[in-house]
Write a protein that holds these residues in place. Structure first.
Motif, PDB file in Angstrom:
ATOM      1  N   LYS A   2      -1.424   1.168   2.657  1.00 12.10           N
ATOM      2  CA  LYS A   2      -0.746   1.609   3.873  1.00 12.10           C
ATOM      3  C   LYS A   2      -0.204   0.390   4.596  1.00 12.10           C
ATOM      4  O   LYS A   2      -0.915  -0.598   4.776  1.00 12.10           O
ATOM      5  CB  LYS A   2      -1.703   2.386   4.773  1.00 12.10           C
ATOM      6  N   LEU A   3       1.070   0.464   4.986  1.00 11.74           N
ATOM      7  CA  LEU A   3       1.718  -0.632   5.695  1.00 11.74           C
ATOM      8  C   LEU A   3       1.966  -0.250   7.146  1.00 11.74           C
ATOM      9  O   LEU A   3       2.151   0.924   7.455  1.00 11.74           O
ATOM     10  CB  LEU A   3       3.052  -0.967   5.024  1.00 11.74           C
ATOM     11  N   TYR A   4       1.978  -1.236   8.011  1.00 14.78           N
ATOM     12  CA  TYR A   4       2.200  -1.053   9.446  1.00 14.78           C
ATOM     13  C   TYR A   4       3.209  -2.092   9.908  1.00 14.78           C
ATOM     14  O   TYR A   4       3.188  -3.241   9.462  1.00 14.78           O
ATOM     15  CB  TYR A   4       0.882  -1.252  10.198  1.00 14.78           C
ATOM     16  N   ARG A   5       4.093  -1.669  10.787  1.00 16.48           N
ATOM     17  CA  ARG A   5       4.981  -2.625  11.461  1.00 16.48           C
ATOM     18  C   ARG A   5       5.299  -2.085  12.842  1.00 16.48           C
ATOM     19  O   ARG A   5       5.181  -0.890  13.106  1.00 16.48           O
ATOM     20  CB  ARG A   5       6.241  -2.907  10.655  1.00 16.48           C
ATOM     21  N   TRP A  27       9.515   5.043   6.337  1.00 15.28           N
ATOM     22  CA  TRP A  27       8.524   4.755   7.368  1.00 15.28           C
ATOM     23  C   TRP A  27       8.347   5.991   8.239  1.00 15.28           C
ATOM     24  O   TRP A  27       9.262   6.791   8.383  1.00 15.28           O
ATOM     25  CB  TRP A  27       8.963   3.566   8.220  1.00 15.28           C
ATOM     26  N   PHE A  56      -2.195  -4.824  -1.207  1.00 13.43           N
ATOM     27  CA  PHE A  56      -1.845  -5.562   0.001  1.00 13.43           C
ATOM     28  C   PHE A  56      -1.882  -7.056  -0.254  1.00 13.43           C
ATOM     29  O   PHE A  56      -2.746  -7.580  -0.953  1.00 13.43           O
ATOM     30  CB  PHE A  56      -2.815  -5.214   1.139  1.00 13.43           C
ATOM     31  N   ARG A  58      -0.826 -10.746   2.180  1.00 14.64           N
ATOM     32  CA  ARG A  58      -0.293 -11.286   3.438  1.00 14.64           C
ATOM     33  C   ARG A  58       1.121 -11.837   3.270  1.00 14.64           C
ATOM     34  O   ARG A  58       1.783 -12.137   4.243  1.00 14.64           O
ATOM     35  CB  ARG A  58      -1.212 -12.367   3.991  1.00 14.64           C
ATOM     36  N   LEU A  60       3.625 -10.106   2.019  1.00 16.08           N
ATOM     37  CA  LEU A  60       4.583  -9.000   2.020  1.00 16.08           C
ATOM     38  C   LEU A  60       5.646  -9.198   3.083  1.00 16.08           C
ATOM     39  O   LEU A  60       5.346  -9.620   4.200  1.00 16.08           O
ATOM     40  CB  LEU A  60       3.878  -7.667   2.303  1.00 16.08           C
ATOM     41  N   LEU A  62       7.604  -7.039   5.257  1.00 19.56           N
ATOM     42  CA  LEU A  62       7.639  -5.637   5.667  1.00 19.56           C
ATOM     43  C   LEU A  62       9.034  -5.153   5.993  1.00 19.56           C
ATOM     44  O   LEU A  62       9.302  -3.959   5.942  1.00 19.56           O
ATOM     45  CB  LEU A  62       6.705  -5.414   6.858  1.00 19.56           C
ATOM     46  N   GLN A  65      10.409  -3.379   2.898  1.00 17.81           N
ATOM     47  CA  GLN A  65       9.620  -2.305   2.288  1.00 17.81           C
ATOM     48  C   GLN A  65      10.248  -0.962   2.552  1.00 17.81           C
ATOM     49  O   GLN A  65      10.808  -0.698   3.539  1.00 17.81           O
ATOM     50  CB  GLN A  65       8.189  -2.322   2.817  1.00 17.81           C
TER      51      GLN A  65
END
Length: 65
Positions: A2-5, A27, A56, A58, A60, A62, A65
């Motif tokens: 899971k990605l967050y921005r 997203w 995951f 660090r 990446l 984002l 993505q």
């Protein structure tokens, strides 16, 4: 994974286009926007999340993505 921005910027058409682009890239909104006033303009922040394949790291980027 899971990605967050969190996108931030002046609450204007450009900011809305950035959020719209992210939504169209898969997203999803995570909660409502936050707004503040810096003395001259309204600044917005919108959190976004996305499920993505892989592990995951660090390193990446984002924004791609």
């Amino acid at each position: 994974m899971k990605l967050y921005r969190c996108l931030t910027g002046p609450d204007d058409a450009t900011f809305c286009l950035r959020v719209s682009e992210a939504l169209n890239l898969g997203w999803e909104l995570h909660g409502g926007p936050a707004l503040t006033f810096d003395g001259n303009r309204v600044i917005a922040a919108q959190a976004l999340v996305k499920e993505a394949p892989g592990q995951f790291s660090r390193d990446l980027d984002l924004s791609k993505q």
